[in-house]
Enzyme design. Structure first.
Site, mmCIF file in Angstrom:
data_model
loop_
_atom_site.group_PDB
_atom_site.id
_atom_site.type_symbol
_atom_site.label_atom_id
_atom_site.label_comp_id
_atom_site.label_asym_id
_atom_site.label_seq_id
_atom_site.Cartn_x
_atom_site.Cartn_y
_atom_site.Cartn_z
ATOM 1 N N GLN A 199 0.816 -1.225 0.000
ATOM 2 C CA GLN A 199 0.000 0.000 0.000
ATOM 3 C C GLN A 199 0.849 1.274 0.000
ATOM 4 O O GLN A 199 0.315 2.368 -0.185
ATOM 5 C CB GLN A 199 -0.928 0.037 1.228
ATOM 6 N N HIS A 210 -3.647 -8.508 2.038
ATOM 7 C CA HIS A 210 -2.887 -7.584 1.176
ATOM 8 C C HIS A 210 -1.574 -8.219 0.737
ATOM 9 O O HIS A 210 -1.158 -8.070 -0.414
ATOM 10 C CB HIS A 210 -2.527 -6.301 1.944
#
Ligand SMILES: [Zn+2]
Length: 154
Positions: free
Chosen positions: A55, A142
């Site tokens: 991210q 993720h």
């Protein structure tokens, strides 16, 4: 001094968010230790309760959990794996710093056990329920290139 990193978001940065994340080697390099501090600052400022390395544009098996609301200081999980999960699943509304404005119910196991390394390079076993269990699973997703839009009730 730690610096705030730019958050990678959908749709423009899908290739990073869907990329393969590499395991981190020990002992941790100065670069990784700096990245951990930068990510801690970034997740606090966002504000968010978790942040995975992809991210912020780094395809590495690293995430920060920031549950200061529960009285826990932000901590890193390195090369984490879910090693067991409860059969019982619960639903919680989740959002994601990489998907601003999207928020919806995600069903996941209520409890998990996670094996990871901490920032001192020590192997740890985290037995989690409630919010911590959800955040750990969201962040580990993720690291396996899975996003909540893949799991939201359609
Ligand atoms: Zn997320």
């Amino acid at each position: 001094m730690p610096k705030q990193l730019r958050l990678r978001t959908l749709p423009s940065e899908e290739s990073t968010l869907r990329g393969k994340n590499l395991e981190i080697q020990f002992p941790l390099s100065a670069e990784i230790l700096d990245l951990i501090e930068d990510m801690k600052l970034t997740v606090k400022k966002a504000p968010g309760i978790g942040l995975a390395a992809p991210q912020v544009g780094k395809n590495l098996m690293l995430a920060i959990i920031n549950l200061e609301e529960l009285g826990v200081k932000p901590f890193a999980i390195i090369n984490p794996r879910v090693i067991s999960k409860s059969i019982k699943k619960t639903e919680m509304d989740e959002g994601c710093l990489s998907m601003p404005g999207q928020f919806g119910p995600v069903r996941r196991p209520a409890k998990v056990e996670v094996s990871a390394y901490n920032e001192q390079g020590k192997k740890v076993l985290i037995k989690a329920g409630k919010l911590l269990a959800k955040v750990l699973q969201h962040e580990i997703d993720h690291l396996n290139a899975v996003l909540i839009i893949d799991k939201m009730e359609k």
